[in-house]
Design a protein around this motif. Structure first.
Motif, PDB file in Angstrom:
ATOM      1  N   ILE B 103       1.223  -1.182  -0.158  1.00 16.69           N
ATOM      2  CA  ILE B 103       0.329   0.282  -0.166  1.00 16.69           C
ATOM      3  C   ILE B 103       1.013   1.247  -0.039  1.00 16.69           C
ATOM      4  O   ILE B 103       0.899   2.573  -0.906  1.00 16.69           O
ATOM      5  CB  ILE B 103      -0.935   0.012   1.279  1.00 16.69           C
ATOM      6  CG1 ILE B 103      -2.370  -0.865   1.203  1.00 16.69           C
ATOM      7  CG2 ILE B 103      -1.487   1.514   1.441  1.00 16.69           C
ATOM      8  CD1 ILE B 103      -2.707  -1.674   2.272  1.00 16.69           C
ATOM      9  N   GLY B 104       2.060   1.032   0.450  1.00 18.25           N
ATOM     10  CA  GLY B 104       2.389   2.842   0.442  1.00 18.25           C
ATOM     11  C   GLY B 104       3.485   2.339  -0.398  1.00 18.25           C
ATOM     12  O   GLY B 104       3.233   3.890  -1.185  1.00 18.25           O
ATOM     13  N   GLY B 105       3.559   0.983  -1.322  1.00 20.61           N
ATOM     14  CA  GLY B 105       5.031   1.529  -2.483  1.00 20.61           C
ATOM     15  C   GLY B 105       3.914   2.120  -3.183  1.00 20.61           C
ATOM     16  O   GLY B 105       4.459   3.270  -4.026  1.00 20.61           O
ATOM     17  N   ILE B 107       1.167   3.987  -2.912  1.00 16.45           N
ATOM     18  CA  ILE B 107       0.850   5.238  -2.615  1.00 16.45           C
ATOM     19  C   ILE B 107       2.376   6.770  -2.966  1.00 16.45           C
ATOM     20  O   ILE B 107       2.264   7.589  -3.393  1.00 16.45           O
ATOM     21  CB  ILE B 107       0.575   5.643  -1.524  1.00 16.45           C
ATOM     22  CG1 ILE B 107      -0.584   5.214  -0.384  1.00 16.45           C
ATOM     23  CG2 ILE B 107       0.746   7.397  -0.405  1.00 16.45           C
ATOM     24  CD1 ILE B 107      -1.683   6.138  -1.612  1.00 16.45           C
ATOM     25  N   PHE B 108       3.737   5.765  -2.870  1.00 19.61           N
ATOM     26  CA  PHE B 108       4.300   6.271  -3.205  1.00 19.61           C
ATOM     27  C   PHE B 108       4.613   7.106  -4.743  1.00 19.61           C
ATOM     28  O   PHE B 108       4.479   8.314  -5.177  1.00 19.61           O
ATOM     29  CB  PHE B 108       5.724   5.359  -2.761  1.00 19.61           C
ATOM     30  CG  PHE B 108       6.936   6.076  -3.146  1.00 19.61           C
ATOM     31  CD1 PHE B 108       7.622   7.567  -3.027  1.00 19.61           C
ATOM     32  CD2 PHE B 108       8.039   5.379  -4.176  1.00 19.61           C
ATOM     33  CE1 PHE B 108       8.640   8.028  -2.951  1.00 19.61           C
ATOM     34  CE2 PHE B 108       8.867   5.692  -4.666  1.00 19.61           C
ATOM     35  CZ  PHE B 108       9.364   6.906  -3.998  1.00 19.61           C
ATOM     36  N   ARG B 110       2.263   6.902  -6.617  1.00 25.66           N
ATOM     37  CA  ARG B 110       0.356   7.980  -7.032  1.00 25.66           C
ATOM     38  C   ARG B 110       1.911   9.231  -7.095  1.00 25.66           C
ATOM     39  O   ARG B 110       1.398   9.975  -7.323  1.00 25.66           O
ATOM     40  CB  ARG B 110      -0.334   7.546  -6.582  1.00 25.66           C
ATOM     41  CG  ARG B 110      -1.215   8.217  -6.662  1.00 25.66           C
ATOM     42  CD  ARG B 110      -2.693   7.963  -6.375  1.00 25.66           C
ATOM     43  NE  ARG B 110      -2.997   7.312  -4.983  1.00 25.66           N
ATOM     44  CZ  ARG B 110      -4.157   7.945  -4.552  1.00 25.66           C
ATOM     45  NH1 ARG B 110      -4.725   8.954  -5.585  1.00 25.66           N
ATOM     46  NH2 ARG B 110      -4.593   7.456  -3.496  1.00 25.66           N
ATOM     47  N   GLY B 111       2.546   9.535  -5.808  1.00 23.77           N
ATOM     48  CA  GLY B 111       3.043  10.710  -5.952  1.00 23.77           C
ATOM     49  C   GLY B 111       4.031  10.595  -6.521  1.00 23.77           C
ATOM     50  O   GLY B 111       4.350  12.310  -7.281  1.00 23.77           O
ATOM     51  N   MET B 114       2.863  12.017  -9.395  1.00 22.29           N
ATOM     52  CA  MET B 114       2.097  13.528  -9.727  1.00 22.29           C
ATOM     53  C   MET B 114       2.881  14.141 -10.038  1.00 22.29           C
ATOM     54  O   MET B 114       2.547  15.253 -10.563  1.00 22.29           O
ATOM     55  CB  MET B 114       1.547  13.232  -8.236  1.00 22.29           C
ATOM     56  CG  MET B 114       0.158  14.635  -8.323  1.00 22.29           C
ATOM     57  SD  MET B 114      -0.349  14.786  -6.679  1.00 22.29           S
ATOM     58  CE  MET B 114       0.571  15.469  -5.360  1.00 22.29           C
ATOM     59  N   LEU B 115       3.962  13.565  -9.605  1.00 21.46           N
ATOM     60  CA  LEU B 115       5.151  14.840  -9.263  1.00 21.46           C
ATOM     61  C   LEU B 115       6.337  14.975 -10.793  1.00 21.46           C
ATOM     62  O   LEU B 115       5.900  16.642 -11.304  1.00 21.46           O
ATOM     63  CB  LEU B 115       6.367  14.654  -7.801  1.00 21.46           C
ATOM     64  CG  LEU B 115       7.544  15.595  -8.160  1.00 21.46           C
ATOM     65  CD1 LEU B 115       6.544  16.408  -7.305  1.00 21.46           C
ATOM     66  CD2 LEU B 115       8.278  14.806  -7.106  1.00 21.46           C
ATOM     67  N   ILE B 116       5.871  14.122 -11.377  1.00 21.34           N
ATOM     68  CA  ILE B 116       6.381  13.965 -13.219  1.00 21.34           C
ATOM     69  C   ILE B 116       5.079  14.102 -13.661  1.00 21.34           C
ATOM     70  O   ILE B 116       5.664  15.182 -15.099  1.00 21.34           O
ATOM     71  CB  ILE B 116       6.197  12.528 -13.224  1.00 21.34           C
ATOM     72  CG1 ILE B 116       7.801  12.366 -12.485  1.00 21.34           C
ATOM     73  CG2 ILE B 116       7.371  11.704 -14.962  1.00 21.34           C
ATOM     74  CD1 ILE B 116       8.395  11.201 -12.892  1.00 21.34           C
ATOM     75  N   LYS B 119      -0.781  17.650 -12.094  1.00 20.21           N
ATOM     76  CA  LYS B 119      -2.248  16.379 -11.784  1.00 20.21           C
ATOM     77  C   LYS B 119      -3.446  16.348 -12.599  1.00 20.21           C
ATOM     78  O   LYS B 119      -4.558  15.590 -12.855  1.00 20.21           O
ATOM     79  CB  LYS B 119      -2.718  17.310 -11.179  1.00 20.21           C
ATOM     80  CG  LYS B 119      -2.239  17.597  -9.659  1.00 20.21           C
ATOM     81  CD  LYS B 119      -2.699  18.525  -8.137  1.00 20.21           C
ATOM     82  CE  LYS B 119      -2.264  18.480  -6.990  1.00 20.21           C
ATOM     83  NZ  LYS B 119      -2.588  18.670  -6.860  1.00 20.21           N
TER      84      LYS B 119
ATOM     85  N   LEU C 313       3.128  11.575  -1.927  1.00 16.77           N
ATOM     86  CA  LEU C 313       4.872  10.677  -2.422  1.00 16.77           C
ATOM     87  C   LEU C 313       5.176  10.308  -0.716  1.00 16.77           C
ATOM     88  O   LEU C 313       6.107   9.172  -0.023  1.00 16.77           O
ATOM     89  CB  LEU C 313       6.004  11.379  -2.455  1.00 16.77           C
ATOM     90  CG  LEU C 313       7.170  10.468  -3.503  1.00 16.77           C
ATOM     91  CD1 LEU C 313       7.200  11.409  -4.943  1.00 16.77           C
ATOM     92  CD2 LEU C 313       8.380  10.939  -2.196  1.00 16.77           C
ATOM     93  N   ILE C 319       5.620   5.463   4.887  1.00 20.34           N
ATOM     94  CA  ILE C 319       4.887   3.811   5.439  1.00 20.34           C
ATOM     95  C   ILE C 319       5.888   2.333   4.618  1.00 20.34           C
ATOM     96  O   ILE C 319       6.362   1.834   6.081  1.00 20.34           O
ATOM     97  CB  ILE C 319       3.497   3.201   4.188  1.00 20.34           C
ATOM     98  CG1 ILE C 319       2.596   4.556   4.669  1.00 20.34           C
ATOM     99  CG2 ILE C 319       3.095   2.428   5.056  1.00 20.34           C
ATOM    100  CD1 ILE C 319       1.176   4.287   4.074  1.00 20.34           C
ATOM    101  N   ILE C 320       6.978   3.157   3.646  1.00 21.86           N
ATOM    102  CA  ILE C 320       7.913   1.956   3.653  1.00 21.86           C
ATOM    103  C   ILE C 320       8.630   1.857   4.892  1.00 21.86           C
ATOM    104  O   ILE C 320       9.187   0.679   4.752  1.00 21.86           O
ATOM    105  CB  ILE C 320       7.963   2.337   2.754  1.00 21.86           C
ATOM    106  CG1 ILE C 320       7.006   1.259   1.632  1.00 21.86           C
ATOM    107  CG2 ILE C 320       9.223   0.890   2.216  1.00 21.86           C
ATOM    108  CD1 ILE C 320       7.033   2.396  -0.562  1.00 21.86           C
TER     109      ILE C 320
END
Lengths: 258, 297, 358
Positions: B103-105, B107-108, B110-111, B114-116, B119, C313, C319-320
């Protein structure tokens, strides 16, 4: 009827194409220690799992004190009075030894979320009783000095004993022990044998699956031999030991000489 | 439009969507079979695949047939990197830890997306810029047919890989019995790494196949992931044949319910089917009941 | 360890008392929000941390609580307490229905099912415009009044106090639960579900109970939110919020109530912290940054703006990193770090003393 605690009839279990247990019938008499032996894959643990309710049998019935418990959920079977240990120890991760045993008191106690959250008087007194009983069981198996230790950091032999204490805390009439001596040294095995005898002396019936022959032959009142999912022989240890079929299939040549 | 041509129209777009979901579900199954975990970042692989393809084709002007394999390779690399950085460092992780890490991965990733890529939705031109086929009143885009062909080819290639090649057989052995595979001298860690790479590559194909003539935005990952999971569950977790059938089923169900019931509640209706299946037969249409109960997931 | 520990509560009340008297209104507002999240995560801690059942749909319960109360009180003139009862009851009922099928299964079907459920709720809120106001949300929910006092008045300092008293009460109740029979049952499920069943714990029932309980708490938090802000929008049901709730429990160290509390406050302040960095003007930056990067003011401004979007991000990264490097959580983890540090210092000092003596 009064003498037979567990009455298993025509028990069968299929896993896909594999007939793991095929039409096995046996009885366990109150106050006895009964052992099930047989080569690996003979279906011993599968029988245990069905008696303890881990999964339902595909055929047959399991009567415990005159009640059919086949396909009953395992927590209800435990409440009726059957407790078990596991071949590869299954303790609760992240809980201390005494907490592990206290979980065993679960089915004999009643405090719910509300009572516990509000610290109702009955909840507090029950909690005290749970702790006292758990300590007693730890003392009985000889582990009272490591009560506060994290269960998973205990030595293997202690973990196995702790599992027995947890099972005893459920106040069973029938205790299923799945290879209690596996992985233990001779001294520890001797201690387990004594412990099983003491458990029997308190009036708890024991059903045992074990590979250690001397342990089985020393403490069992009755022995059943399984091979490829069916019953090969059953009787007193002495009789089974001398059964030519058993010797041929399972025990091997060295036992013939004995 | 007559009812019949509506049905034809919905069938084709349903099949095309279903193809995407099949690929995501197959990716989920591969990782599930190798490790016993559900990869919650699977949808993000599709999003990344789509965005990389968009960048290559739209911004850099690379022709699609060249950009496609580059994208797939890039995602295979990202999948391997994901395994090495987030999954491999844990020695003996519990299932719950793995769930939370993936899940963390997700979200990461996804972030990062969004950055590259920002939106706002980004477009990808159709692969085949020819007038659509008209059949009765139905309009069928060439790209839809191309998608179906690509999905069929990928599924066939996967079948060949798992049935005929040594590596594929080793991966299947790992899925069957991890300890036995270890004893046989199979490098399980490498197999798991490979599973992540392959799974991410499949995600890339799913993302690429989904996008032409449509658009992609950074938050689409959970949508792909959920559809993929729904397909994997209905087909029986870990069962690839089931996933293909279920993918077709879900694709059709989604477009037909959107077309005939309610386009607004399409999302809710399709996901309600997932909850229904979990309620009635969690082992899926081709799974065995006991497997769902006994496996760790 | 099994006895009631009053020390954290003492620290908490001193901290709150200090903030109540000296804290800036804006800080109090941020902490009021954080307090509401704490109510959600205390329930999540029991569910995820103690019972080991991951839910990625708790924002949906939070939203159900908020919307139910808002719609009932605004449209139908239901009194506040009626809104509260309906909000919590509806959320619990929905959790019950979702929980029955998924919690029967071993492992983490719950995670995916709740993810799907969360997306369903979000899309329903988004699309049933006549009922929920769609993306523009609902505003005008009546403020919470207690003993005839409007708690949201005066910038909401009393709301701050009220929410945090709630948090303290929930901490107390949750602490009582985990130190007794039902708490042990939850931990045993996480510890080994098969063994828990064999030890006589009805694991499906307990999983269902704690799931419903946590959903009810999330709905209560949603209720508190909507009658504080007066407004609720579809973003309260967003997947991201659900994930953040899980992150708060994970960063807190899973089965650790006080850790969860700390992590919740810290993580809910993270976006605010990132927003502040945005206020830094390019011209304020030291010269060497301009020189070494060779960027113009506007370029740097854009870079800083991007920094604000980093929160998604960073949440993922946190989390990780925590799951891999500090699985015991921020609370125990930091304490452990200090302990090892202290031991090192002592060891060094000891050596010095030995060398001095010789």
């Amino acid at each position: 009827m009064s003498d037979t605690l567990l009455d298993v009839r025509d028990l069968g279990k299929r896993f896909g194409g594999l007939q793991a247990v095929d039409g096995v019938s046996f009885q366990v008499r109150s106050g006895h220690v009964k052992s099930i032996i047989g080569p690996n894959g003979a279906g011993k643990t599968t029988i245990f799992n069905m008696v303890a309710g881990a999964f339902p049998p595909s055929a047959g019935s399991i009567m415990f004190q005159g009640r059919d418990i086949a396909s009953m959920p395992s927590h209800e079977i435990t409440r009726l009075g059957i407790a078990r240990t596991f071949q590869n120890v299954k303790l609760f991760r992240g809980m201390s030894a005494i907490q592990n045993v206290m979980v065993g008191r679960h089915c004999r106690t009643r405090t719910g979320f509300l009572g516990a959250a509000l610290r109702m008087p009955h909840a507090i007194s029950e909690e005290r009783r749970i702790r006292a009983a758990a300590l007693e069981h730890l003392e009985f198996v000889g582990l009272s000095d490591i009560a506060a230790t994290d269960a998973h950091s205990l030595a293997f032999g202690q973990q196995k004993t702790l599992e027995i204490a947890r099972a005893l805390a459920t106040e069973p009439k029938l205790l299923l022990l799945d290879e209690p001596a596996a992985g233990l040294n001779t001294r520890e095995t001797e201690e387990i044998a004594q412990l099983i005898c003491r458990i029997r002396d308190t009036g708890v019936t024991v059903l045992l699956v074990e590979h250690d022959m001397s342990l089985v032959m020393n403490i069992s009142d009755e022995v059943m031999v399984l091979d490829f999912g069916s019953k090969l022989a059953e009787g007193l240890p002495r009789e089974v030991q001398n059964d030519p079929e058993v010797i041929r299939v399972y025990l091997g040549a060295e036992y013939v000489a004995e | 439009m007559s009812l019949l041509s509506q049905i034809i129209q919905f069938t084709f777009s349903g099949l095309a969507n279903g193809g995407t979901y099949i690929l995501v579900a197959l990716g989920l199954n591969i990782i599930y079979n190798a490790t016993g975990i559900i990869n919650f970042a699977q949808g993000e692989f599709a999003v990344f695949g789509s965005f990389i393809m968009i960048t290559l084709c739209m911004a850099w002007g690379i022709p699609a047939p060249v950009a496609f394999p580059i994208t797939v390779l890039a995602l295979a690399g990202i999948g391997a990197l994901f395994h090495r950085t987030a999954i491999a460092p844990l020695k003996k992780p519990s299932v719950i830890t793995m769930v939370i890490i993936t899940i963390g991965g997700s979200i990461f990733m996804r972030g990062v997306a969004m950055l590259i890529w920002g939106k706002y939705p980004q477009r990808l031109d159709p692969f085949i810029d020819a007038p659509p086929i008209r059949f009765m009143d139905a309009i069928i885009k060439w790209d839809t047919l191309l998608v179906l062909v690509i999905v069929a080819l990928v599924v066939a290639a996967l079948y060949w890989f798992f049935e005929k090649t040594v590596t594929g057989k080793a991966m299947r052995a790992c899925a069957e019995n991890r300890e036995a595979a270890l004893l046989m001298g199979i490098n399980v860690d490498r197999i798991v790494l490979l599973s992540f790479a392959l799974s991410a590559a499949l995600g890339a194909v799913a993302g690429v196949v989904y996008t032409p003539g449509a658009s992609m935005e950074y938050g689409r990952g959970p949508y792909f992931g959920l559809r993929g999971f729904e397909v994997a569950i209905i087909g029986g977790l870990g069962n690839s044949v089931g996933a293909v059938l279920a993918g077709i089923l879900i694709g059709l169900f989604e477009t037909f319910s959107a077309g005939f019931l309610s386009p607004t509640y399409k999302e809710a209706i399709t996901l309600a089917l997932l909850l229904l299946v979990l309620f009635v037969k969690p082992s899926g249409i081709l799974g065995k009941a006991e497997v769902a109960r006994l496996k760790d997931f | 360890m099994d006895r009631f520990d009053w020390k954290p509560f003492a620290v908490l009340s001193v901290l709150l008392g200090y903030l109540f008297v000296f804290g800036k209104l804006y800080t109090l507002m941020l902490l009021t929000r954080a307090g509401m999240y704490c109510i959600v995560t205390i329930g999540m801690c029991l569910l995820v941390g103690y019972a080991g059942q991951v839910s990625i749909g708790h924002a949906a319960f939070y939203a159900i609580g908020g919307y139910t109360s808002a719609i009932l009180t605004i449209r139908y003139g239901v009194p506040l307490w009626g809104g509260l009862v309906c909000a919590v009851a509806l959320s619990c009922a929905v959790a019950f229905l979702i929980g029955i099928p998924t919690l029967r299964l071993r492992g983490h079907y719950l995670a995916m099912a709740t993810l799907g459920f969360g997306v369903i709720v979000y899309s329903l809120i988004h699309s049933s415009i006549e009922f929920t106001g769609g993306s523009s949300g609902i505003s005008g929910a009546p403020p919470l009044t207690l003993f005839g006092t409007n708690l949201a008045e005066d910038g909401g300092i009393f709301y701050f106090l009220f929410v945090w008293i709630n948090v303290a009460v929930f901490m107390l109740l949750a602490g009582n639960i985990i130190r007794s029979r039902p708490g042990r049952a939850l931990m045993s499920i996480h510890g080994n579900e098969e063994a828990a069943n064999a030890a006589g714990v009805n694991t499906s029932a307990f999983k269902l109970k704690v799931f419903v309980l946590s959903a009810g708490m999330a709905a209560y938090a949603g209720f508190l939110y909507v009658h504080y802000d007066g407004f609720i929008g579809a973003n309260s049901a967003e997947l991201m919020l659900s994930v953040i709730f899980v992150a708060m429990v994970a960063v807190g160290g899973m089965a650790n109530l006080w850790g969860t509390l700390c992590a919740t406050v810290l993580l809910s302040l993270l976006p605010e912290f990132l927003r502040r960095t945005q206020k830094v003007k390019a011209a304020d930056l030291p010269d060497f940054i301009h020189n070494s990067l060779g960027l113009s003011d506007t370029q740097i401004f854009k870079l800083i703006q991007k920094f604000q979007e980093l929160d998604v991000l960073i949440y993922g990264l946190i989390i990780i990193v925590f799951m891999i490097f500090m699985p015991q959580g921020i609370f125990t983890g930091t304490a452990d770090m200090f302990r090892t540090l202290a031991r090192r210092v002592r060891a060094v000092r000891g050596k010095r003393r030995v060398s001095d003596a010789s």
